[in-house]
Design an enzyme around this catalytic site. Structure first.
Site, PDB file in Angstrom:
ATOM      1  N   GLU A 195      -9.877  -1.718   6.338  1.00  0.00           N
ATOM      2  CA  GLU A 195      -8.790  -1.870   7.141  1.00  0.00           C
ATOM      3  C   GLU A 195      -9.017  -1.783   8.520  1.00  0.00           C
ATOM      4  O   GLU A 195      -8.504  -2.572   9.538  1.00  0.00           O
ATOM      5  CB  GLU A 195      -7.505  -0.774   6.682  1.00  0.00           C
ATOM      6  CG  GLU A 195      -6.174  -1.083   7.609  1.00  0.00           C
ATOM      7  CD  GLU A 195      -5.151  -0.526   7.066  1.00  0.00           C
ATOM      8  OE1 GLU A 195      -5.318   0.444   5.970  1.00  0.00           O
ATOM      9  OE2 GLU A 195      -3.936  -0.492   7.667  1.00  0.00           O
ATOM     10  N   GLN A 230       0.759  -1.295  -0.023  1.00  0.00           N
ATOM     11  CA  GLN A 230       0.066  -0.017   0.050  1.00  0.00           C
ATOM     12  C   GLN A 230       0.884   1.322   0.006  1.00  0.00           C
ATOM     13  O   GLN A 230       1.854   1.337   0.901  1.00  0.00           O
ATOM     14  CB  GLN A 230      -0.816   0.001   1.382  1.00  0.00           C
ATOM     15  CG  GLN A 230      -1.958   1.202   1.326  1.00  0.00           C
ATOM     16  CD  GLN A 230      -2.386   1.140   2.657  1.00  0.00           C
ATOM     17  OE1 GLN A 230      -1.978   1.367   3.642  1.00  0.00           O
ATOM     18  NE2 GLN A 230      -3.769   0.887   2.623  1.00  0.00           N
ATOM     19  N   GLY A 231       0.502   2.100  -0.724  1.00  0.00           N
ATOM     20  CA  GLY A 231       1.064   3.466  -0.919  1.00  0.00           C
ATOM     21  C   GLY A 231       0.379   4.718  -0.500  1.00  0.00           C
ATOM     22  O   GLY A 231      -0.151   5.339  -1.432  1.00  0.00           O
ATOM     23  N   GLU A 278      -6.011   8.819  17.955  1.00  0.00           N
ATOM     24  CA  GLU A 278      -6.546  10.000  17.946  1.00  0.00           C
ATOM     25  C   GLU A 278      -7.575  10.211  17.050  1.00  0.00           C
ATOM     26  O   GLU A 278      -8.555  10.883  17.276  1.00  0.00           O
ATOM     27  CB  GLU A 278      -5.543  11.178  17.870  1.00  0.00           C
ATOM     28  CG  GLU A 278      -4.375  11.217  19.248  1.00  0.00           C
ATOM     29  CD  GLU A 278      -3.628  10.012  19.311  1.00  0.00           C
ATOM     30  OE1 GLU A 278      -3.286   9.260  18.343  1.00  0.00           O
ATOM     31  OE2 GLU A 278      -3.101   9.637  20.421  1.00  0.00           O
ATOM     32  N   SER A 296       0.704   6.622   3.015  1.00  0.00           N
ATOM     33  CA  SER A 296       1.321   7.621   3.860  1.00  0.00           C
ATOM     34  C   SER A 296       2.398   7.919   3.074  1.00  0.00           C
ATOM     35  O   SER A 296       3.283   7.606   2.371  1.00  0.00           O
ATOM     36  CB  SER A 296       1.850   6.880   5.092  1.00  0.00           C
ATOM     37  OG  SER A 296       0.593   6.620   6.104  1.00  0.00           O
TER      38      SER A 296
END
Lengths: 383, 394
Positions: free
Chosen positions: B249, B131-132, B374, B134
C-alpha cells in the site's frame, strides 16, 4: 505596558463564553450549518445582551464599547464557529458605517431597528468580476431625479438572504476615473421590485449564507443614499480597519477552540499504550500552534488599542488579519491530522471547523491583499 | 504529461496499450477522464464497467501469473501500462483494492486453493474486496486490534468491529486482521481471514466523510462465519501478512495515484492562467514548488522501479515516497483553493463537490491512511537514518 483586561472586560468575556455554551455550542452551530438554519435565538440573544449597540457612543444609544471589547465577543463567538462570529460582525459593521455617514432618518433607523436587533444590514460590494479589486465594481445606479435606477449584479452578499435585512449596496453613480471615485452606498430593501436574491451553495458558512443579488431596473429613493454621492470609497474605508480587527477576533476564537478540541482528543485517544498527545511530534505541533495563536492575538489586541486611541492602524490591522486567518487555516489542518479518522467523519466538529476555515485567507481581504498593504507601509509599492 | 522513453524492448507493448486505450476510452468512459481515486467513489458504476472493459482486454493483473489468469508480464511492462493509463486520463480503477493489495497478498502468501478460488474472479471483476484492518481503538497502532475469531468446527466465528474499510458497501469479501489467540497481545496471535460479507453476522454501515461521500465504512461482526481454511499465511502470523500488504500500500500503489497528480498539476496551471494568478509572485512560487514536487514523485518512483528491475533493494527514497507524496498533494489542493479564490467555495446542490474540492478534501485522509505521516517519520527515522526509537515519556 499592561496586558490585563479590566474587570468589565473580563465580565464581558465570561458573559460571551456563557452565551456560547447556552445558545450556540459548536455542536449546535454545526447542526445549524448542516440544516442551513436561521437561528432566531442567536440573533435575539445577541441583541438582548446589547451587543449590536455596544460600540456606539452613549449619546447615540450605545455603550461606548471599544474595539477590544468587540474582539472579545468575536473571539468567544468564534469558539462556536467562525460563521457564528460573522452573524455578529457582519451586522455590526454596516450598521456602524451607516450611522457614521447616514442622514438623521438613517441614524434613527439604525438606533431603533438595527441596534435593537429587530433588523439587520448585509453588505453587497463584490461582483462576479470584482473581488479583491473592489473599486472596479460596475453595478450602475442612474440618477433619475428623486430616485436611482439600479441595474447590475452583486456576488458574495453574506447574510443578504435572511429575513428583516436591508442590503447596503455599493454602486457606481459616477465615472470610473479616478478609480476610487464615482462609487456610492445605497440602502436597498430586498423586497423592492426588480431584485432577485439567489443563495450561493458553498462548502461552508451556511448559517449566515451568501448570495448573488440581481438588480433589474430597481428604484431606490434618493434618501437611501448613505454619505456623499460618488464618495463611498471613503465611506467603505472608514470602518475597514475595525472590520479586519474584529474579524481577526473571530479567527482567533475559532483557532483556539480548534486547538482546545484537538488537545482534548490527543489527551484521550490512546495508541501504543499512551495518549497520542504525549508523542513529541504532536505535542510540539500543538505547542507551535498555541504560539502562533498568541502571536495573532497580540497583533489583534495591538491593532484594537491603536484604533481605540484614534491612531492609524492600516498596517497593524492587515498584519492581524493576515496572521489570524493563516493561523486559523493551519489550526484546522493540524486538527484534521491529530483527530485523524475521527476528524474525517462529518460527525466530528473538526470536519466542520476545517470546512469553515478554507476560505479564511480569501474572504474579508485575501492574504495577498493584506501583504500588499503591509509592504506598502514599508515603502514597497507592489503594483 | 511528458513523454517518457522506456526503451526499445517495450515500444511495441507501449503502442499496443496506447492503441487499445485510444479505441476503448470512448463514450461514457472518456467523459469520466480523471475521475476517482483510491478512496474516491465518484462515478462508481461507470468505473466498474470500465474495469470490466479492461478485464475483457486483458489489462488487469499484468504481472500476475498466467495460471491464475494474469498476463505474466514484467515490472517494466506494468510501469509502461500505468504510465500510458495515467497519460490517457482513464478513470481510476474501482477494483483497486483487490488489484493492488489483496491480489498481490494472495499471490505472495495465499494457499494454492485460495489463489485458484479468488484470483480469477478478481481479474474478471466478479468479486470486490475491502480491507478490514483499522478498528476504533487501532489505527496507527494496528497491533491493538481486538476483533476476535474462534474456531468452531470447520469455521471461524468472528466478533468485533472494523472501521475505515474503503468501499465496504460494495465489497463481496473482506480480508480481516483478527485476534485468533485470545491470550495473545500486540503483534502475536493475529491471523488474516477472508470473510464473505453476504451473511447475517456482517453489518456494514457507511461513514459520511468530509468529502461528502460514503466510500469509508464501519463493519460490525456478530458471530460472522468463514471457512477454517480461509486464512492467508499461517494462523497466528497475521501481522506478517498485514505488514506485507501495508508495504504494498505504501509502495506500489503510489504510482498510479501519483501519475494522476501530474494531470492535476496541469489542470492547476491552466486554472492559474485563467485566473491571472501567474502574475502573483507568491502563487508563482507555490506553483513552482508544486510542479517540482510532482516531478520529484515521478523521478523517485522511476528510480525505485529501475532498482527493482536491476534486482536491487530499493533505496531510502522508497521509504520516504508515501510521506512526500501525501503531504505535497495536500499542499497542492490548498494552493488550488487559494488560486480559485472565493469561487472555490461554490458547490453544486446537495454538497456536490467539483474535482478540485473533492481532491483537496480527500487529500486530508492521505496523510492518515496507509500509515499516518507521524508513523512514516518514525519509520524513516528508525529504518533509514538509524535514529533511536521514539522515546517514551518520562
Amino acid at each position: 505596558m499592561d496586558f490585563a483586561l479590566t474587570d468589565e472586560q473580563e465580565m464581558l468575556r465570561a458573559t460571551a463564553r456563557q452565551f456560547v455554551a447556552d445558545v450556540c455550542p459548536p455542536e449546535r452551530a454545526k447542526e445549524w450549518d448542516e440544516q442551513h438554519a436561521v437561528p432566531r435565538e442567536l440573533f435575539e440573544g445577541m441583541a438582548e445582551l446589547g451587543w449590536f449597540s455596544l460600540p456606539f457612543a452613549e449619546e447615540d444609544g450605545g455603550d461606548g464599547g471599544s474595539p477590544l471589547e468587540l474582539i472579545l465577543i468575536a473571539e468567544e463567538l468564534g469558539r462556536a464557529s467562525f460563521d457564528i462570529a460573522m452573524c455578529y460582525i457582519g451586522v455590526l459593521i454596516p450598521g456602524l458605517t451607516t450611522f457614521r455617514w447616514g442622514s438623521e432618518a438613517q441614524r434613527v433607523f439604525i438606533r431603533e431597528q438595527v441596534m435593537t436587533g429587530r433588523h439587520r444590514l448585509a453588505v453587497a460590494m463584490s461582483e462576479p468580476d470584482t473581488g479583491s479589486d473592489a473599486a472596479a465594481l460596475r453595478t450602475q445606479a442612474e440618477d433619475r431625479g428623486d430616485h436611482y435606477l439600479v441595474n447590475g449584479q452583486k456576488a458574495w452578499c453574506t447574510g443578504g438572504g435572511l429575513p428583516d435585512t436591508t442590503i447596503a449596496t455599493y454602486v457606481r453613480t459616477g465615472p470610473r476615473e479616478p478609480k476610487h471615485g464615482g462609487i456610492s452606498l445605497l440602502l436597498v430593501d430586498p423586497k423592492t421590485e426588480g431584485i432577485e436574491i439567489r443563495r450561493t451553495p458553498t462548502l461552508a458558512r451556511h448559517i449566515l449564507g451568501t448570495n448573488e443579488v440581481f438588480f433589474k431596473d430597481v428604484v431606490v429613493p434618493k434618501e437611501n443614499l448613505v454619505g456623499p454621492q460618488d464618495e463611498a470609497w471613503k465611506v467603505m474605508l472608514s470602518n475597514l480597519e475595525l472590520e479586519k480587527v474584529i474579524i481577526t477576533g473571530g479567527y482567533l476564537g475559532a483557532a483556539q477552540a480548534t486547538l482546545d478540541e484537538m488537545l482534548k482528543y490527543s489527551q484521550d485517544r490512546q495508541a501504543f499504550g499512551r495518549p497520542i498527545g504525549t508523542f513529541q511530534s504532536l505535542a510540539h505541533a500543538m505547542a507551535d500552534l498555541q504560539t502562533e495563536i498568541d502571536s495573532a492575538r497580540l497583533l489583534a489586541y495591538r491593532a484594537a488599542w491603536l484604533l481605540a486611541q484614534g491612531k492609524p492602524c492600516t498596517r497593524e490591522g492587515s498584519m492581524a488579519k493576515l496572521k489570524g486567518s493563516e493561523t486559523y487555516v493551519n489550526a484546522a489542518r493540524l486538527g484534521m491530522q491529530v483527530c485523524a479518522g475521527q476528524g474525517f467523519s462529518t460527525e466530528s466538529v473538526m470536519s466542520f471547523r476545517y470546512r469553515e476555515s478554507i476560505v479564511a485567507t480569501i474572504s474579508g481581504g485575501t492574504s495577498q491583499i493584506q501583504r500588499n498593504g503591509i509592504a506598502r507601509s514599508m515603502g514597497l509599492r507592489t503594483y | 504529461m511528458m513523454e517518457l522513453q522506456f526503451g526499445a524492448e517495450v515500444e511495441d507493448f507501449r503502442d499496443e496499450v496506447r492503441t487499445w486505450l485510444a479505441e476503448h476510452l470512448v463514450g461514457e468512459f472518456a467523459e469520466h477522464r480523471g475521475v476517482g481515486g483510491p478512496t474516491d467513489g465518484e462515478a462508481w458504476e461507470v468505473r466498474l464497467a470500465w474495469d470490466r472493459e479492461l478485464s475483457a482486454g486483458g489489462w488487469l493483473g499484468l504481472g500476475w501469473p498466467r495460471e491464475y489468469g494474469g498476463r505474466g508480464l514484467g515490472l517494466l511492462e506494468e510501469i509502461v501500462f500505468e504510465y500510458e493509463y495515467a497519460r490517457s486520463g482513464a478513470p481510476y480503477r474501482a477494483t483497486g483494492n483487490a488489484l493492488d493489495l489483496l491480489g498481490p497478498m494472495l499471490i505472495a502468501m495465499g494457499s494454492e486453493e485460495q489463489k485458484q478460488r479468488f484470483i480469477p474472479r478478481i481479474l474478471a471483476v466478479e468479486e470486490l474486496w475491502g480491507q478490514g484492518f483499522s478498528e476504533p481503538g487501532a489505527g496507527s497502532d494496528l497491533a491493538s486490534v481486538r476483533t476476535r475469531a474462534e474456531l468452531d468446527g470447520d469455521e471461524w466465528v468472528l466478533n468485533g468491529q472494523k472501521v475505515w474499510t474503503t468501499f465496504g458497501m460494495q465489497a463481496d469479501w473482506l480480508y480481516v486482521l483478527c485476534r485468533t489467540d485470545p491470550d495473545s497481545t500486540r503483534h502475536k496471535g493475529l491471523s488474516m481471514l477472508l470473510v464473505p460479507t453476504d451473511q447475517p453476522g456482517v453489518e456494514i454501515r457507511p461513514i459520511r466523510s468530509l468529502a461528502g461521500q460514503d466510500e469509508f465504512t464501519e463493519v460490525f461482526f456478530t458471530d460472522a462465519r468463514t471457512r477454517a481454511d480461509l486464512v492467508v499465511g499461517d494462523v497466528g502470523q497475521g501481522w506478517r501478512t498485514a505488514m506485507g500488504t501495508l508495504g504494498i500500500e505504501r509502495g506500489a500503489t503510489l504510482l498510479p495515484a501519483q501519475l494522476a497528480y501530474e494531470r492535476e498539476m496541469d489542470a492547476l496551471l491552466e486554472l492559474a492562467r485563467e485566473r491571472g494568478a501567474l502574475t502573483d509572485p507568491m502563487h508563482r512560487r507555490s506553483l513552482l514548488d508544486a510542479w517540482m514536487s510532482v516531478r520529484i514523485m515521478r523521478t523517485t518512483n522511476l528510480r525505485t522501479v529501475a532498482e527493482l528491475l536491476q534486482g536491487r533493494t530499493p533505496g531510502a527514497q522508497a521509504t520516504t515516497a508515501k510521506l512526500y507524496a501525501s503531504t505535497n498533494h495536500q499542499r497542492m489542493g490548498h494552493l488550488a483553493m487559494q488560486i480559485e479564490g472565493a469561487a472555490g467555495q461554490i458547490v453544486a446542490d446537495g454538497y456536490g463537490l467539483d474535482v478540485r474540492q473533492r481532491s483537496l478534501l480527500i487529500s486530508l485522509a492521505e496523510t492518515i491512511y496507509g500509515g499516518a505521516s507521524e508513523v512514516q517519520r518514525n519509520i524513516i527515522g528508525e529504518k533509514v537514518l538509524g535514529l533511536p526509537r521514539d522515546p517514551k515519556p518520562l
